[in-house]
Design an enzyme around this catalytic site. Structure first.
Site, PDB file in Angstrom:
ATOM      1  N   CYS A 167       0.865  -1.179   0.000  1.00 27.60           N
ATOM      2  CA  CYS A 167       0.000   0.000   0.000  1.00 27.60           C
ATOM      3  C   CYS A 167       0.895   1.221   0.000  1.00 27.60           C
ATOM      4  O   CYS A 167       1.975   1.206   0.608  1.00 27.60           O
ATOM      5  CB  CYS A 167      -0.889  -0.020   1.251  1.00 27.60           C
ATOM      6  SG  CYS A 167      -1.834   1.500   1.566  1.00 27.60           S
ATOM      7  N   ASP A 168       0.465   2.305  -0.650  1.00 26.29           N
ATOM      8  CA  ASP A 168       1.355   3.467  -0.695  1.00 26.29           C
ATOM      9  C   ASP A 168       1.437   4.193   0.638  1.00 26.29           C
ATOM     10  O   ASP A 168       2.336   5.006   0.848  1.00 26.29           O
ATOM     11  CB  ASP A 168       1.012   4.424  -1.843  1.00 26.29           C
ATOM     12  CG  ASP A 168      -0.339   5.073  -1.719  1.00 26.29           C
ATOM     13  OD1 ASP A 168      -1.237   4.502  -1.064  1.00 26.29           O
ATOM     14  OD2 ASP A 168      -0.523   6.161  -2.293  1.00 26.29           O
ATOM     15  N   CYS A 194     -13.028   8.195  13.233  1.00 22.12           N
ATOM     16  CA  CYS A 194     -14.239   7.430  13.526  1.00 22.12           C
ATOM     17  C   CYS A 194     -15.435   8.323  13.833  1.00 22.12           C
ATOM     18  O   CYS A 194     -16.522   8.145  13.270  1.00 22.12           O
ATOM     19  CB  CYS A 194     -13.976   6.480  14.696  1.00 22.12           C
ATOM     20  SG  CYS A 194     -15.415   5.531  15.214  1.00 22.12           S
TER      21      CYS A 194
END
Length: 379
Positions: free
Chosen positions: A274-275, A353
């Site tokens: 993932c980057d 969240c």
């Protein structure tokens, strides 16, 4: 083996401008002693040949940086030549390019159009917002040059969208930014990404946004879009919510329950999951000596993917879990004084969240109505 795409960093973290909120600039430290990072013709050919030997419904290449157009038009001509060379009869290829647009010219734009590249161009809003963080190497604003690149894309009929990073500069101005992109620039495909960067102690960077700010931004954005633009303006995350509600399809990695979605390929062929996780201890291999199939099946990649489902206990009882899936792993961190904001651990709540909860609490009934109208139109 499930389908996957490649996110390619042909110029690594090198860039022709300096955005002070860019998370990828520090990745140049992975390759010390190299002043200019460039993918060689050998690595490029090996990568394309290896990927196009795997069975994929679509061979999807994303070209990012840093700034990938630093590689020059010749590099991208070689890209499309090699895709044609190694593509089987009937194979479908998709190329996406994320750029600041400054280095584009007529010839470059014509090539992007000829080979149906989808180009994302980064614009954070009107000049007074955009030029706060997106600066030249000498510290000047870049928006005028970026808009020139946008006009070149339009002049040559290149399919494009605008990516807006939501930072401290524009988080309180959702309506203004949206109207600017829609009305002044005529952009109908939008992406909005939260800026959530942290220092070595896990504290938010000055340009980062908080969960309440993210929630407020999304609600204001939705209210403006839902006022009559549902059929004319595409906002990527809103489209993804509807895809999940209508088809049960997670079409972004954030909404997915497994993070094995793509490989990042660095300029020298190094492969990462993932980057946001291009780190020494996350390296999966190198395309010049390792097969994509073996890296896909590696314990390191499988564990990385499974960590997405190892969310906080609160998530299991959350009514929005099917839309959030615990959020991006990058947003789930523990401050330990290391790396860029600590270590991402399973079981952590997303930094954003509370913002996601507010957004879904206020908009989900309307999304459900939109989803039902889509079902009815389909018959």
């Amino acid at each position: 083996m499930p389908a996957y795409s490649l996110l390619v960093k042909p110029s690594s973290a090198d860039c022709n401008i300096h955005c002070n909120y860019c998370f990828y600039l520090e990745k140049a430290a992975l390759y010390p002693g190299v002043q200019r990072h460039q993918m060689s013709a050998r690595v490029l050919e090996q990568m394309i040949a290896a990927y196009m030997q795997t069975p994929q419904p679509v061979y999807s290449f994303g070209w990012q940086g840093g700034e990938p157009t630093l590689m020059g038009l010749g590099f991208f001509r070689n890209v499309t030549d090699l895709q044609q060379k190694y593509g089987r009869r009937g194979a479908r290829v998709a190329n996406g390019l994320q750029t600041n647009g400054i280095l584009l010219n007529d010839e470059f734009a014509r090539h992007l159009a000829d080979y149906s590249f989808l180009v994302g161009i980064s614009i954070d809003g009107p000049a007074e917002i955009h030029d706060q963080h997106r600066l030249t190497l000498s510290g000047r604003g870049t928006q005028r040059q970026v808009l020139r690149g946008l006009e070149l894309l339009r002049a040559h009929g290149v399919e494009h969208n605008v990516l807006t990073l939501v930072s401290s500069a524009n988080v309180h101005r959702a309506r203004e930014v949206y109207r600017y992109l829609r009305d002044e620039l005529g952009v109908t495909y939008h992406q909005y990404i939260p800026c959530a960067e942290f220092d070595a102690h896990g504290l938010p960077a000055p340009y980062a946004i908080s969960a309440p700010q993210w929630g407020e931004f999304l609600v204001e954005l939705f209210d403006e879009w839902h006022g009559g633009d549902e059929q004319t303006v595409s906002i990527r995350h809103f489209d993804s919510v509807l895809a999940m509600l209508v088809d049960g399809q997670a079409n972004t990695c954030v909404m997915s329950r497994n993070c094995r979605q793509y490989f990042v390929v660095e300029h020298n062929g190094d492969v990462y999951p993932c980057d946001f996780f291009v780190d020494e201890d996350r390296r999966l291999g190198n395309i010049t000596r390792d097969r994509f199939e073996d890296m896909w099946d590696s314990l390191a990649f499988r564990e990385f993917g499974r960590n997405k489902r190892r969310w906080n206990g609160e998530c299991a009882a959350c009514p929005y879990l099917k839309l959030c899936a615990g959020d991006c792993q990058k947003m789930r961190f523990a401050a330990d004084g290391g790396g860029s904001g600590g270590t991402t651990l399973p079981g952590q709540l997303s930094h954003l969240c509370a913002g996601w909860k507010r957004f879904y609490a206020e908009t989900l009934p309307e999304f459900e109505r939109l989803a039902e109208s889509i079902r009815l139109r389909r018959g």
